[in-house]
Motif scaffolding. Structure first.
Motif, PDB file in Angstrom:
ATOM      1  N   ASN B 246       1.120  -1.529   0.466  1.00 27.61           N
ATOM      2  CA  ASN B 246      -0.098   0.282   0.109  1.00 27.61           C
ATOM      3  C   ASN B 246       1.217   1.481  -0.342  1.00 27.61           C
ATOM      4  N   LEU B 249       2.190   1.599  -3.027  1.00 30.62           N
ATOM      5  CA  LEU B 249       1.264   2.420  -4.130  1.00 30.62           C
ATOM      6  C   LEU B 249       0.811   3.763  -4.062  1.00 30.62           C
ATOM      7  N   ALA B 250       1.012   4.185  -2.598  1.00 33.13           N
ATOM      8  CA  ALA B 250       0.643   5.650  -2.335  1.00 33.13           C
ATOM      9  C   ALA B 250       1.514   6.214  -2.878  1.00 33.13           C
ATOM     10  N   THR B 253       1.067   6.552  -6.511  1.00 31.75           N
ATOM     11  CA  THR B 253       0.118   7.769  -7.163  1.00 31.75           C
ATOM     12  C   THR B 253       0.251   8.960  -7.093  1.00 31.75           C
ATOM     13  N   VAL B 271      -4.558   7.920 -11.907  1.00 28.26           N
ATOM     14  CA  VAL B 271      -4.613   6.557 -10.963  1.00 28.26           C
ATOM     15  C   VAL B 271      -5.650   6.454 -10.944  1.00 28.26           C
ATOM     16  N   GLY B 272      -6.842   5.441 -11.674  1.00 31.73           N
ATOM     17  CA  GLY B 272      -8.104   5.695 -12.147  1.00 31.73           C
ATOM     18  C   GLY B 272      -9.260   4.771 -10.838  1.00 31.73           C
ATOM     19  N   VAL B 273      -7.825   3.543 -10.886  1.00 35.53           N
ATOM     20  CA  VAL B 273      -8.957   2.745  -9.262  1.00 35.53           C
ATOM     21  C   VAL B 273      -7.207   2.085  -8.807  1.00 35.53           C
ATOM     22  N   ILE B 274      -7.380   2.179  -7.184  1.00 33.00           N
ATOM     23  CA  ILE B 274      -6.876   1.883  -6.610  1.00 33.00           C
ATOM     24  C   ILE B 274      -7.397   0.663  -5.597  1.00 33.00           C
ATOM     25  N   GLU B 275      -6.561  -0.354  -5.368  1.00 36.22           N
ATOM     26  CA  GLU B 275      -7.247  -1.532  -4.882  1.00 36.22           C
ATOM     27  C   GLU B 275      -5.878  -2.298  -4.006  1.00 36.22           C
ATOM     28  N   GLY B 276      -5.680  -2.277  -2.288  1.00 30.69           N
ATOM     29  CA  GLY B 276      -4.524  -3.019  -1.296  1.00 30.69           C
ATOM     30  C   GLY B 276      -4.850  -3.406  -0.354  1.00 30.69           C
ATOM     31  N   GLY B 277      -4.787  -4.416  -0.157  1.00 28.38           N
ATOM     32  CA  GLY B 277      -4.995  -5.357   1.702  1.00 28.38           C
ATOM     33  C   GLY B 277      -5.714  -5.820   1.692  1.00 28.38           C
ATOM     34  N   GLU B 290      -5.236   0.832 -11.601  1.00 29.79           N
ATOM     35  CA  GLU B 290      -5.317   1.298 -12.351  1.00 29.79           C
ATOM     36  C   GLU B 290      -5.050   2.226 -12.989  1.00 29.79           C
ATOM     37  N   ALA B 291      -4.283   2.959 -14.448  1.00 30.82           N
ATOM     38  CA  ALA B 291      -3.337   3.834 -14.634  1.00 30.82           C
ATOM     39  C   ALA B 291      -3.750   3.977 -15.875  1.00 30.82           C
TER      40      ALA B 291
END
Lengths: 427, 427, 427, 427
Positions: B246, B249-250, B253, B271-277, B290-291
């Motif tokens: 995470n 990713l941060a 981003t 950076v349209g879509v994020i997901e983690g953990g 997704e970027a």
């Protein structure tokens, strides 16, 4: 005790040091003044400057211009020329050796540098009121190293006048405040034969009359200077042609503070100093930062350091910059040996002016005496870091820091007593 | 014009498509229905599914379960089995070829996929009021591709019935909304001999009666799915044993949005879509994003993409994570050839329902027809992207989007006229 | 001891629980099954669901659909309807009260929830080999709460059969794994008159035969769900019209991990789960994260929490987003009272199967039994958290975690002995 | 043309200015030297220093020590005392007014400051080879403002010697390089009655013989100095007691570069200069940065500025710091009026040394002449920014920048011709 020396002379000496504070690697006058005293005593050897240091291990050495400034200031203040010229390039400090028979080799380490702090002119501040305030504006003995140098000379004189059997060394270490003098001294060779090493600090929030027999658990530390090199570009006309060193530094700074905490104990990180760019309308070509990591143990500090290196490298690469990490000061964690602090405690117990003895206390900060202690301990010797309480009106590293000069004699007595006891009883 | 076809049938066909919208790579029923129509016409060749695509170039293909769901839904809706089975694995779309003499090879590309948007049930929304609202809840033809498929069939029929001399192809392209169908079609081989390529879009905020002869300057784009892989750890007990995806990713981003603007023109990043953990108390082992990057030219987009790759890699390394960048959709920038849009304009000028002709207009978004156009242009052919105005009550990609069905016939007329003109005059 | 109960029955009961693990606030079948057993015993009062909880204090309650799924699953598995319907809305758990005279009020707290972990099918894994593996795919008793529920029933039976003088309560607490059940139970009123509270955990890396008389110093913790709300926009056409929730979340994540370490002790922070955005080409309108902070003391945790709130708010404002912080689980730090752990140690010392007694050990994680303990201690009572060693092949929260069923009886013996001793000797 | 003046004297004057470059608000010698020349001519009024400026609108003024240094340097270089003393406090620059009848009021603005660039000593660099290199080491006329001052004087002399009917003003503006002189001059009152304003720049990558009649679309800009104030703390001993200004600055820097691109046109942001902290082992108490935003229009720049303010404030609050944003230079976007550039083009068309005329070109950077132009335009006047081509070996703002001195005369001719034409024809 029978080895007491003239208290008035000690106070004069300390005040003389106090008036001429010199920062790390610039202790030109101070070293010369110490050597003057050493020559007055009947010591066996005096090692000065490069002979007292593994010169190539020095870090955080100021640039030539800065060294020159302090060198000339020392000369103007009457530093002895023959000593002074051996200190060129900032190779300050000295080691005195007293050989007195076949007994054990004992060493005492004291540090001698001042701080870049403007000393108070307040009437409540004794040095101001009594006329021995710093003559070097912007520089101050605000951590008691003037007292340490004095204690080192006092113990040397007392041991010299005693029937001590063995070898006794006093190490006048430069650049403690930058934790950069410890390693060069540790690797100088002078510690190779030391059986027992004592280091000393006055104050540390303990009042006059308190003695800490063995300080423990200082934080291991590494400091570094980091440079990010990118490429400049006009920020309005050609921003894409730049490689932005300020962005690299900012990303590094933010992420360095985000290194995961460690379950084994204390960790610290700090990006203390930052500087970058040349003009508001130019993509920053160069950025500089000074950072440090610490750990409750040397391992924890190394965990932080490994992460720090990786983060700095990645931050540079992220913004297409080059980088360089230049090591600055460092120190492992301090561990005092019970065997030696027990001797200190016993000696202190007999002293009429000591009213409280603490066996073992933690030190919140870092200390490059740890390099010397580790060196001795790794070779099979023992070491202890001793705290000599002194009433101090305000905290260390403040403009109104001061000491109770009565503690000079107490410190000399306790340390001398410990040296003699080891000489007698062995390690 | 003499090649007009039955307007009522066109409307019926468009409404049939409208009721069965299928998202990218899931156009099973739509492709089968198109093929049914093609077989009704006297076309020379029909290429379906894998024969219409460079399959290995596909990106953003849904997982097997999702494909299966839509495949079965198409089967239930009566898709012809012999066609359907050729589309397995999401190889949707078709190419129809009409060989009619030695004249030039002209192609028309239309796109056929729907969108993951829930269609309005409002009485003011024509499909709801008139009973041809989407039967696939959560999916909708909200960008007029139902009209495009219809126009493609209409033009094919008109050309087939004309005395056109040459080869005419209609490409029913899947997965435009994910800008993932253009490249597989461009590299399928079907464009290798094309002398002139037309692409078409209805609406684009132009009303019925307006024709844009050549659309220009859409943004080049690349989309990607990025995975960061670290290591989990109990966030309270052993935080240092984790490698935090995470955080990677941060950092990515934040820094992706900070790529330097480019002096040569428009750039974009998202950076349209994020997901983690996996759990609040576990150091995140995996993170996904997704970027996309865009540029006013393909070069500007590639500038952004090169920076994006570097930033993602560095963010991963900074947090000791692995990473993977999986390409998703992409498209170069559109440039229409004046030579071809001039023909379109001339044809449009003769049409009684056309009241306004725009030579050249910019397209704000991105379009993977650009892949096909570039392919043709790189081989020496010409291409134009044509806008057919249609009154639409609300914006594209909204739940109340709709078209003025009168524009179907206008579109077919203009495009047919252009094809015939090229057949006659050559390229 | 004379209060031993049928060992075989204990094992059967534990295996029954093991096969039907239910995650936090979904312990429908488990609660019903416990109540079945309680009714078999001669207890004074049984409080179920909302009668056992301060319902409004619950956090991290799943949504209605999820609750419904588990509710129906419990019904299908034969949960008694009359109990089940009292648990609606996820008000799980129970409190049993045994009134036996005027002596002190003693309570035992056991937790009963499972974990979202897929249980191993490996032959080396006893539940798989011996046929009592979880019947709920993806859910597992991987932290021994099946043993805890069994021990709770076992102690209750043993005390019921003894000549205990006083009141004894067994609290079957839900939702420990989300540290969300502790506070609602603590505030339920059932602890208001408790003089001595025992909590128990098996394993914790201690082997069968070891007893930890009083666990200390778990980390205080607060967990929270954070929502950032911005505004969507087409990332290519109108990026400036968006208010980017993903950027807000990324900035928050990076900076949360950078809260300054505290000199007073352990601190922790984790952004465990992140999720944001709807499509690659849309500026993210909404982002969500789950984060937690911990501290070696409740004060240290609150220091982290105050910083966390400020950082989240600033990150939202920086990107022009709204935000909401919804509290999830929390727990203060555990402190066991020596007075009570001394009793545990004394009882354990007499037990033939106990070969090692640890007076006091630190717990690395967090535990919401701390809420109950603090509640009792704040009202003048005493509390202890007891560890019952059990051989476990792999760590807690792994798919191959298991217990040595021999430790069930040891646990029951030690806890029963302690309850009886307090009943006799008073608090 | 008949108003030509002595070419040799122009060259001498330009070289004299070239040797004494003075940075923004330090143009003491330069202003005095200009006033000397003005007094030689028969001008109606000379406004110097505070009489030429709205003093309170100045930004980016250096500190007293820096001003004093340049003031004394000017005095040493022979600046006339009576002029010099009127410039105290860095109120540099001058306005000359020539009143010649009732015709229109025309003004010419030239800028006069140098740059902090070390001039090349290379033999290929004309000033070095021919003995008129900068005498102020580290400062250089690297953008042609020495030529501008000369042209201003030349045009004034030519107009004075002509039969011009009207009022003509020449504004010698300080501090263009910091875009900080434009606003104080614009608001000085001297532009209130101006009907037509000309501004001029040599070079801009156009060779000798080219004239750009009207430059357009420079980027609007705002620059600012930002201070973050936190609290210091020992980074090892008490990190939590600090409020870290370096972290605030780093977060601001990273996020400023991430402001969303704008669909309406060009935007820019740059954090050019950063500086923070006092020591590696102290949590940074203070940090400073210089940043700028730009936009293709004034609106776009204001969009960036609004975001910048919010981000800086949030970054400060995130790290519990105070902040201050001090405006530095600024400029709106330039728009030249066709009516005026048409006159310039017509005049240029007649000039024998002009071989190419560009009607309108974009300027990549920013220019604070825009403040003056906007002021005049807002009051109903017209303005044009004129480019006079000059062969320059390397780019502006480089150490080897130079001009073709033949362009001095061309510039004077074109501008004089334009002034006379307006005097004759009216605005």
């Amino acid at each position: 005790m029978d080895h007491s020396i003239d208290a008035e002379r000690l106070v004069d000496l300390r005040r003389e040091f106090h008036q001429r504070p010199e920062p790390a690697w610039r202790e030109f006058w101070t070293t010369c003044r110490i050597v003057d005293e050493l020559e007055r005593l009947d010591v066996t050897e005096i090692h000065v400057g490069p002979d007292a240091l593994a010169t190539e291990r020095r870090a955080a050495v100021p640039d030539a211009e800065e060294l020159e400034f302090w060198f000339e200031r020392a000369r103007s203040a009457g530093a002895r020329e023959s000593t002074l010229e051996r200190l060129e390039g900032g190779n300050t400090g000295a080691v005195a050796v007293l050989e007195r028979g076949d007994g054990p080799t004992v060493a005492l380490r004291v540090d001698i540098d001042g701080l870049p702090i403007e000393e108070s002119t307040d009437d409540d501040h004794a040095p101001a009121a009594e006329g021995f305030r710093s003559r070097h504006e912007g520089t101050m003995h605000a951590c008691g190293h003037d007292a340490h140098a004095t204690i080192g000379l006092g113990v040397l004189e007392a041991v010299a006048e005693s029937d001590f059997d063995g070898t006794f060394k006093v190490i006048f270490q430069p650049s403690e405040e930058r934790i950069a003098g410890g390693e060069p001294v540790a690797k100088s060779g002078h510690l190779d034969d030391v059986d027992a090493l004592l280091a000393v600090h006055v104050g540390l929030n303990y009042p006059t009359g308190t003695v800490v027999a063995g300080i423990e658990g200082s934080l291991a530390v590494r400091q570094m200077a980091v440079t990010f090199a990118g490429a400049p570009a006009h920020a309005g006309a050609r921003p894409n042609e730049g490689r932005n060193a300020n962005q690299a530094l900012a990303t590094a700074t933010t992420n360095l503070h985000g290194i995961a905490h460690h379950s084994d104990g204390i960790t610290r990180v700090n990006v203390g100093v930052i500087e970058g760019g040349t003009a508001v309308n130019v993509v920053s070509e160069q950025a500089y930062m000074e950072a440090e990591v610490r750990g409750g143990t040397t391992e924890l500090m190394e965990y932080m350091y490994a992460n720090t290196r990786r983060i700095i490298q990645s931050a540079a690469e992220m913004h297409d910059c080059e980088f360089e990490i230049e090591p600055q000061g460092s120190a492992p964690s301090i561990e005092s040996d019970d065997r030696l602090s027990d001797v200190v405690a016993t000696v202190a117990d007999d002293h009429p002016s000591v009213d409280r003895i603490l066996e073992s206390e933690r030190l919140a900060g870092s200390e490059d005496a740890a390099h010397l202690m580790t060196e001795v301990q790794d070779r099979g010797g023992i070491a202890a870091y001793v705290g000599i309480g002194t009433d101090h009106p305000t905290g260390h590293h403040t403009s109104t820091f001061g000491i109770d000069e009565a503690s000079l004699e107490i410190g000399i007595d306790i340390l001398t007593g410990t040296v003699l006891e080891i000489g007698e009883a062995g390690v």
